[in-house]
Enzyme design. Structure first.
Site, PDB file in Angstrom:
ATOM      1  N   CYS A 327       5.218  -9.558  27.782  1.00  0.00           N
ATOM      2  CA  CYS A 327       5.714  -8.303  27.185  1.00  0.00           C
ATOM      3  C   CYS A 327       6.802  -8.498  26.124  1.00  0.00           C
ATOM      4  CB  CYS A 327       6.203  -7.340  28.256  1.00  0.00           C
ATOM      5  SG  CYS A 327       5.748  -7.725  29.926  1.00  0.00           S
ATOM      6  N   ARG A 356       5.205 -19.153  36.604  1.00  0.00           N
ATOM      7  CA  ARG A 356       6.228 -18.669  37.534  1.00  0.00           C
ATOM      8  C   ARG A 356       6.295 -19.639  38.693  1.00  0.00           C
ATOM      9  NH1 ARG A 356       4.165 -12.418  37.712  1.00  0.00           N
ATOM     10  NH2 ARG A 356       4.089 -12.153  35.454  1.00  0.00           N
ATOM     11  N   GLN A 374      -3.066 -14.059  32.124  1.00  0.00           N
ATOM     12  CA  GLN A 374      -3.276 -12.623  32.301  1.00  0.00           C
ATOM     13  C   GLN A 374      -4.160 -12.093  31.183  1.00  0.00           C
ATOM     14  OE1 GLN A 374       0.907 -11.550  32.059  1.00  0.00           O
ATOM     15  NE2 GLN A 374       0.902 -11.018  34.213  1.00  0.00           N
ATOM     16  N   ASP A 376      -3.760  -9.626  29.423  1.00  0.00           N
ATOM     17  CA  ASP A 376      -2.635  -8.725  29.244  1.00  0.00           C
ATOM     18  C   ASP A 376      -2.804  -7.870  27.991  1.00  0.00           C
ATOM     19  OD1 ASP A 376      -0.285  -7.709  30.065  1.00  0.00           O
ATOM     20  OD2 ASP A 376       0.948  -9.461  29.592  1.00  0.00           O
ATOM     21  N   HIS A 378      -0.360  -4.564  25.835  1.00  0.00           N
ATOM     22  CA  HIS A 378       0.711  -3.581  25.847  1.00  0.00           C
ATOM     23  C   HIS A 378       0.390  -2.493  24.841  1.00  0.00           C
ATOM     24  CE1 HIS A 378       2.531  -7.175  27.618  1.00  0.00           C
ATOM     25  NE2 HIS A 378       2.988  -6.282  28.451  1.00  0.00           N
ATOM     26  N   LYS A 462       3.208   3.805  38.149  1.00  0.00           N
ATOM     27  CA  LYS A 462       2.040   2.961  37.859  1.00  0.00           C
ATOM     28  C   LYS A 462       0.820   3.334  38.678  1.00  0.00           C
ATOM     29  CE  LYS A 462       3.534  -0.559  41.119  1.00  0.00           C
ATOM     30  NZ  LYS A 462       3.443  -1.920  41.543  1.00  0.00           N
ATOM     31  N   HIS A 508       1.925  -1.271  30.213  1.00  0.00           N
ATOM     32  CA  HIS A 508       1.399  -2.621  30.489  1.00  0.00           C
ATOM     33  C   HIS A 508       0.091  -2.428  31.244  1.00  0.00           C
ATOM     34  CE1 HIS A 508       5.674  -4.297  30.478  1.00  0.00           C
ATOM     35  NE2 HIS A 508       5.891  -3.046  30.787  1.00  0.00           N
TER      36      HIS A 508
HETATM   37 ZN   LIG Z   1       3.764  -6.478  30.316  1.00  0.00          ZN
END
Ligand SMILES: [Zn+2]
Ligand SMILES: [Zn+2]
Length: 633
Positions: A327, A356, A374, A376, A378, A462, A508
């Site tokens: 992000c 991580r 991910q 991912d 945004h 969420k 997200h």
């Molecule tokens: Zn994010």
């Protein structure tokens, strides 16, 4: 609202409701706390009688079963010492010190038998409040240093013992009424566990077990366990040569093998195509970012200290972090130029690999790793676009699920705790609106949802998707998350129609979650029998004997020229063996070619797990097969 005399017990309330409920009642929830049914309730309370159908009922049942196992162990091994014995997601365990006595499968079976015997006695679980001094005295006499250690950490006045039959344990409860509820017992396995999880302490023996109120439920569970073992993605990942781990590379860092990479790339291509259609712009960002980026985003606080340590440059004294989240990078992309209300929404998508730190004991196949990718993206939008963007993301997530055969899904809407609004950042009105619109978006797409108050992150509400796999197990996949915090921290802006500066809302979203986790779930869901468009090898060409190798080769080349993936098996092996091997590797189709096929330009088709499908002209087969291999659109 019902009235009961002061001091009424849970069991009495259950009986007053119905005989059936009293028969199945395991515990009672009193103002959100789980209690024994035999405890007196002395104040006004909101209550719920718990049965096997409630999660808290099950865990009380299993926790009580851990005591039963301890009773059985003590009767078979006088002097055995006990650590802790909690319930877990499926069953319970107890950590015990057998003082070096051997303990294996035979002993396990004997304990199991003893448990069934003791269960039949229907001994009640009796609660007693004890003083710290008495508690210490009891376990001193017993010589159980583990319980003594636990008691020493407790406050006087808060200590309770529970006794059933001849066994007394230090425990805060609660428990089921008596052991007679436990009708079926299975002790599953033995493992080593350091006392209090500290490797400087003694290694205790951990015994895992599970119990049920009905024999039939145990049988169903064991069958499920057997099926789950066969589908374990770690086992299939190895057998199908999809991925591997190497200690030399590092724990929790998956290596994608060629076949696994095909699978992964097919999923990526599918997602990329779907995202382009949905108006996303692909971006690429580096695997590291400067520490200040993550200080700004707030991730440094969360991942900085307890995760991988910062990387330092040798001469310029810079600090970088391995990217724990994509992000912040995407926020900086948003900021490269001024944005107007007409530019929004901006949807930035990246297959971003993040790192991580997870403790090695927490790592598990592809589902818990230290580096993962991910899917991912945004979305930066205006507050009035949140709902329509949510609907679009829901559509994308559902497209992914249905294309991959996950027909059974539900969603959870995570909302603020209405009694504690201060702990959330962002405008109260914006929150109300976003919460309402998420629910409306879900309703508009007829999602089965549960709304849970207090489950939202402090920075936004969420929507999380749960899918059920072929064995009925639930997995959390895709998530969509509103965020008011990062736009504020990064001071993101757009110029509105009113010519004023406004703050965009950030969403997200990751339909797969991560490719690693998604592939793990997919493997277990389909037991390694991937849909044709994803299968690393879609087809195997198997000549009956060496004489037909040339024809087989021609068939194989023809398939390859149409972008069909597969293998040609020209080993000097019997056809039966070749078929068996292709079946073991779960290759969806086999083409068997011999004399007749070669002479007539045909192929004999075999389907994995389904056998012979008859003979077809080669050209006809290739045309049809190519169409069948197409990815969903
Ligand atoms: Zn994010
Ligand atoms: Zn207990």
């Amino acid at each position: 609202m019902r009235e009961f005399p002061e001091g009424v017990k849970g069991m009495e309330i259950a009986s007053s409701i119905s005989e059936g409920l009293a028969r199945n009642a395991l515990a009672i929830e009193v103002n959100g706390e789980v209690w024994d049914l035999s405890r007196s309730i002395t104040t006004d309370a909101s209550i719920k009688i718990l049965t096997w159908n409630d999660a808290a009922g099950k865990s009380t049942f299993w926790h009580s079963s851990a005591h039963l196992m301890a009773e059985a162990l003590e009767s078979l091994y006088p002097g055995v010492k006990f650590g802790i014995g909690p319930p877990i997601a499926n069953g319970f365990y107890y950590d015990i010190d057998l003082n070096g006595k051997p303990f294996g499968d035979e002993e396990l079976a004997a304990v199991e038998k003893k448990m069934s015997e003791l269960a039949k006695a229907s001994n009640p679980y009796l609660r007693a409040e004890v003083s710290k001094a008495d508690a210490l005295k009891y376990f001193n006499e017993k010589g159980d240093q583990y319980k003594l250690e636990l008691i020493n950490d407790l406050k006087d006045g808060s200590i309770t013992f529970y006794k059933q039959g001849n066994f007394t344990d230090l425990c805060k409860g609660p428990h089921i009424p008596h052991t007679g509820f436990i009708k079926a017992t299975k002790l599953l396995n033995i493992a080593g566990a350091y006392w209090r999880g500290d490797e400087k302490n003694k290694m205790l023996t951990r015994i895992y077990g599970i119990t049920f109120p009905k024999q039939k439920e145990l049988e169903e569970y064991l069958h499920l366990l057997e099926e789950a073992k066969k589908r374990d993605h770690r086992k299939l990942g190895k057998e199908l040569e999809l991925f591997a781990f190497s200690d030399k590379v590092g724990q929790g860092l998956p290596l994608w093998l060629p076949k696994g990479t095909i699978l992964r790339e097919r999923l990526e291509q599918f997602m990329r195509r779907s995202q382009v259609k949905a108006g996303y712009d692909p971006v690429v960002t580096p695997h590291i970012g400067s520490k200040s980026l993550y200080v700004t985003s707030g991730h440094y606080e969360k991942y900085g200290k307890d995760s991988f340590k910062p990387i330092h440059t040798p001469d310029e004294n810079e600090e970088f972090l391995l990217k724990p989240m994509n992000c912040p990078h995407h926020c900086e992309i948003y900021k490269v130029k001024p944005r107007s209300y007409r530019d929004l929404p901006i949807r930035l998508a990246e297959f971003g690999t993040v790192y991580r730190y997870e403790q090695s004991g927490e790592l598990h196949g592809l589902t818990r790793v230290r580096g993962f990718t991910q899917d991912d993206a945004h979305i930066f939008c205006r507050p009035d676009q949140v709902k329509s963007e949510f609907i679009k993301v829901i559509d994308l997530v559902l497209h992914v699920f249905t294309s991959l055969g996950f027909g059974n899904y539900t969603a959870q809407v995570s909302l603020r705790d209405p009694d504690n609004k201060a702990k959330y950042i962002g405008d109260d009105e914006l929150w109300d609106r976003a919460e309402r619109e998420i629910q409306e978006a879900a309703d508009e797409r007829q999602l089965k949802t549960v709304a849970v108050k207090g489950e939202a992150a402090f920075y936004g509400p969420k929507l999380d998707f749960m899918v059920k796999d072929a064995l009925g197990r639930s997995w959390q996949l895709g998530t969509i998350q509103v965020d008011y915090q990062l736009p504020q921290r990064f001071e993101l802006e757009y110029v509105g129609a009113d010519n004023q500066r406004h703050r965009p809302v950030m969403i997200h979203r990751a339909p797969f979650g991560s490719l690693e986790r998604f592939v793990a779930v997919l493997i277990e869901h389909c037991a390694g029998n991937f849909p044709l468009w994803l299968a690393p090898d879609q087809i195997a060409v198997l000549p009956i004997s060496e004489r037909f190798n040339e024809y087989a080769e021609m068939v194989f080349e023809k398939l390859k020229s149409q972008d069909i993936r597969g293998l040609l098996d020209i080993r000097d092996e019997k056809i039966g063996r070749k078929i068996r091997d292709a079946e073991t590797h779960k290759i969806p189709y086999m083409l068997i070619v011999g004399e007749r096929e070669a002479n007539e330009s045909r192929v004999s088709v075999r389907k994995h797990g389904q056998g012979d499908q008859g003979s077809v002209p080669l050209d006809e087969f290739v045309k049809q097969f190519q169409a069948d291999c197409a990815a969903p659109v």
